[in-house]
Design a protein around this motif. Structure first.
Motif, short mmCIF file in Angstrom:
data_model
loop_
_atom_site.label_atom_id
_atom_site.label_comp_id
_atom_site.label_asym_id
_atom_site.label_seq_id
_atom_site.Cartn_x
_atom_site.Cartn_y
_atom_site.Cartn_z
N ILE A 15 -2.24 3.18 -2.84
CA ILE A 15 -2.44 2.42 -1.46
C ILE A 15 -2.08 0.97 -1.83
CG2 ILE A 15 -4.63 1.70 -0.57
CD1 ILE A 15 -6.03 4.37 -1.16
N LYS A 16 -2.12 0.50 -3.07
CA LYS A 16 -1.85 -0.81 -3.23
C LYS A 16 -0.40 -1.00 -2.93
CE LYS A 16 -2.24 -4.99 -5.20
NZ LYS A 16 -3.04 -5.93 -4.53
N THR A 17 0.60 -0.14 -3.14
CA THR A 17 1.90 -0.52 -2.83
C THR A 17 1.99 -0.46 -1.01
OG1 THR A 17 2.89 0.75 -4.80
CG2 THR A 17 4.06 0.51 -2.75
N VAL A 18 1.14 0.40 -0.56
CA VAL A 18 1.15 0.35 1.12
C VAL A 18 0.74 -1.08 1.39
CG1 VAL A 18 0.26 1.13 3.22
CG2 VAL A 18 1.05 2.79 1.20
N SER A 19 -0.39 -1.64 0.93
CA SER A 19 -0.87 -2.83 1.08
C SER A 19 0.14 -3.88 0.90
CB SER A 19 -2.31 -3.36 0.00
OG SER A 19 -2.85 -4.36 0.54
N ASN A 20 0.65 -3.87 -0.21
CA ASN A 20 1.79 -4.98 -0.56
C ASN A 20 2.94 -5.02 0.59
OD1 ASN A 20 0.61 -5.35 -2.91
ND2 ASN A 20 1.99 -4.44 -4.25
N VAL A 21 3.28 -3.83 1.11
CA VAL A 21 4.44 -3.63 2.18
C VAL A 21 3.81 -4.33 3.67
CG1 VAL A 21 5.67 -2.10 3.62
CG2 VAL A 21 5.48 -1.80 1.19
N VAL A 22 2.49 -3.72 3.80
CA VAL A 22 2.01 -4.30 5.10
C VAL A 22 1.57 -5.75 5.11
CG1 VAL A 22 -0.20 -4.13 6.39
CG2 VAL A 22 0.92 -2.13 5.50
N ASN A 23 1.45 -6.32 4.03
CA ASN A 23 1.14 -7.95 3.77
C ASN A 23 2.37 -8.64 3.49
OD1 ASN A 23 -1.96 -8.13 4.09
ND2 ASN A 23 -1.84 -6.56 2.64
N GLY A 24 3.54 -7.85 3.39
CA GLY A 24 4.90 -8.51 3.14
C GLY A 24 4.96 -9.36 2.04
N TYR A 25 4.41 -8.72 0.87
CA TYR A 25 4.59 -9.26 -0.49
C TYR A 25 6.05 -8.94 -0.94
CZ TYR A 25 -0.37 -9.78 -0.96
OH TYR A 25 -1.71 -10.18 -0.73
N GLN A 26 6.71 -9.93 -1.76
CA GLN A 26 7.99 -9.92 -1.95
C GLN A 26 8.58 -8.94 -2.98
OE1 GLN A 26 10.49 -11.50 0.32
NE2 GLN A 26 8.38 -11.64 1.42
N HIS A 27 7.58 -8.71 -4.00
CA HIS A 27 8.03 -8.09 -5.10
C HIS A 27 8.36 -6.53 -5.07
CE1 HIS A 27 3.64 -8.17 -5.14
NE2 HIS A 27 3.74 -7.01 -5.67
N VAL A 28 7.98 -6.05 -3.65
CA VAL A 28 8.35 -4.77 -3.49
C VAL A 28 9.88 -4.34 -3.19
CG1 VAL A 28 7.85 -2.62 -1.91
CG2 VAL A 28 6.06 -4.34 -2.17
N THR A 29 10.51 -3.41 -4.09
CA THR A 29 11.77 -3.26 -3.90
C THR A 29 12.05 -2.82 -2.32
OG1 THR A 29 11.74 -0.79 -4.48
CG2 THR A 29 11.69 -2.53 -6.22
N PRO A 30 13.33 -2.79 -2.15
CA PRO A 30 13.76 -2.51 -0.75
C PRO A 30 13.71 -1.04 -0.28
CG PRO A 30 15.31 -4.30 -1.61
CD PRO A 30 14.34 -3.90 -2.73
N ALA A 31 13.98 -0.04 -1.60
CA ALA A 31 13.97 1.25 -1.33
C ALA A 31 12.55 1.61 -1.05
CB ALA A 31 14.54 1.95 -2.54
N MET A 32 11.56 1.08 -1.86
CA MET A 32 10.15 1.47 -1.53
C MET A 32 9.73 0.82 -0.61
SD MET A 32 7.54 2.94 -3.05
CE MET A 32 8.02 3.02 -4.85
N ARG A 33 9.88 -0.39 0.11
CA ARG A 33 9.63 -0.86 1.43
C ARG A 33 9.98 0.05 2.53
NH1 ARG A 33 7.78 -5.82 2.18
NH2 ARG A 33 8.50 -6.69 0.44
N GLU A 34 11.23 0.51 2.34
CA GLU A 34 11.75 1.43 3.35
C GLU A 34 10.98 2.67 3.39
OE1 GLU A 34 16.19 3.63 4.60
OE2 GLU A 34 15.81 2.27 2.88
N ARG A 35 10.73 3.30 2.31
CA ARG A 35 9.95 4.36 2.18
C ARG A 35 8.44 4.35 2.87
NH1 ARG A 35 9.03 7.03 -3.89
NH2 ARG A 35 7.72 8.70 -3.21
N VAL A 36 7.76 3.11 2.49
CA VAL A 36 6.38 2.93 3.24
C VAL A 36 6.59 2.98 4.74
CG1 VAL A 36 4.60 1.55 2.95
CG2 VAL A 36 5.75 1.99 1.06
N GLN A 37 7.65 1.76 5.18
CA GLN A 37 7.76 1.68 6.40
C GLN A 37 7.98 2.90 7.26
OE1 GLN A 37 7.37 -1.45 7.83
NE2 GLN A 37 7.12 -0.09 9.37
N ARG A 38 8.81 3.80 6.54
CA ARG A 38 8.99 5.08 7.48
C ARG A 38 7.78 5.92 7.54
NH1 ARG A 38 11.95 7.82 3.92
NH2 ARG A 38 13.81 6.42 4.22
N ALA A 39 6.88 5.86 6.73
CA ALA A 39 5.61 6.71 6.79
C ALA A 39 4.71 5.86 7.65
CB ALA A 39 5.01 6.53 5.47
N ILE A 40 4.64 4.59 7.63
CA ILE A 40 4.00 3.56 8.70
C ILE A 40 4.37 4.15 10.16
CG2 ILE A 40 3.68 1.38 9.53
CD1 ILE A 40 3.49 0.36 6.73
#
Length: 337
Positions: A15-40
């Motif tokens: 859940i923390k990783t999803v929160s980091n993506v939603v809030n635009g935190y920069q330390h999320v890797t591009p691959a992980m951000r894409e994965r979470v965004q696809r689920a969103i």
């Protein structure tokens, strides 16, 4: 309702990783951000903006107070502010002061402070002393032509330079008797004074008359005011060969009077407005006008407010000067087609 937990399960992350993506935190890797965004996207998740703002001790609402919501310029500006605020996940509360000092004071002193995080205000009647006496601690950003010696961010185009550009265009088209519509009796304190100053400076530079007989004062800045001002100017005589109106709505009123008097635009009298409202493009004679960059005005105002709320703004108040341009149409050069 789709939750962060649902998105985390779909993406196979915490859940923390999803929160980091939603809030635009920069330390999320591009691959992980894409994965979470696809689920969103697949689940149609929408962040709870109200909860997010409340966690920061805010309401998620900023106010915009303008003199006239019925004035097309302010309506168009309000739309631009709403769009700019949405990019920061803020909702805009619109307030209409009527350009009255009591209402401007009421808004400025924070009578709605419990429902808003900050205020963008376009004042007409407030003085520097009113702003210096302000006790509300929420951020305030000023818009418009009035100049204030007060510690608040102020966003406004260079009205003197813009007015000079309009008058220079009229001079370049061969006009030699150019009037100004929309002065106020207390011109040094009223919103028209900078445009009037620009009109006078450019005429002086061109060696053309800039006397009081070419200036018409008005109580307000609507179409009817422009129509009456144009009639008063024509009744004075001798007739001007061009007019520069304080704003487009006044210029549209002036066009109506000129048509009623059987005068041709621009052959007999050229007309320039200010604001580039939509109506200026669709008038019977499309109107030459000064176009302030409304989107930039809105964006800068919202950015200043958000920076103040985040504590990232400079200590000194910001004085921003968005751009402007001259839009030439039939009212000064006639039909080119």
């Amino acid at each position: 309702m789709v939750s962060l937990k649902d998105v985390a399960q779909r993406a196979g992350v915490s859940i923390k990783t999803v929160s980091n993506v939603v809030n635009g935190y920069q330390h999320v890797t591009p691959a992980m951000r894409e994965r979470v965004q696809r689920a969103i996207d697949e689940l149609g998740y929408r962040p709870n903006l109200t909860a997010r703002h409340l966690r920061k001790g805010r309401t998620g609402i900023i106010a915009l107070a303008v003199p006239e919501l019925g004035n097309p310029y302010f309506a168009e500006l309000a739309g631009a502010v709403i769009d700019a605020a949405a990019r920061h996940d803020y909702t805009v509360l619109l307030d209409h002061t009527g350009g009255r000092r009591d209402q401007e004071l009421l808004v400025c002193q924070g009578f709605r402070a419990h429902v808003m995080d900050g205020l963008i205000l376009s004042p007409i009647e407030l003085e520097s002393e009113d702003l210096l006496a302000r006790t509300d601690t929420s951020p305030l950003v000023l818009l418009g032509e009035r100049e204030y010696d007060a510690p608040y961010d102020h966003i406004a185009i260079d009205n003197v330079a813009a007015a000079r550009l309009a008058v220079r265009h009229l001079v370049d088209t061969g006009r030699r008797r150019i009037a100004f519509l929309g002065a106020r009796e207390e011109s040094a304190r009223r919103p028209a004074h900078l445009r009037l100053r620009g009109w006078r400076e450019e005429l002086d530079a061109a060696g053309l008359p800039a006397g009081d007989d070419l200036v018409v004062a008005t109580e307000a800045y609507g179409r009817e005011d422009g129509a009456r001002a144009m009639a008063a100017l024509l009744d004075r005589g001798p007739r001007p060969d061009a007019v520069f109106a304080y704003n487009d709505t006044m210029a549209v009123g002036a066009l109506r009077t000129l048509a009623d008097r059987g005068l041709r635009v621009p052959e007999d009298v050229a007309v320039v407005g200010f604001d580039d409202i939509d109506e200026s493009r669709f008038a019977h004679t499309p109107l030459t006008t000064i176009a302030p960059d409304k989107e930039a005005i809105a964006r800068l105002a919202v950015d200043c407010l958000v920076d103040r709320l985040a504590g990232t703004a400079a200590t000194e108040p910001r004085r921003a000067r968005p751009g402007h341009r001259l839009v030439v149409r039939d009212s000064t050069v006639g039909r080119t087609r």
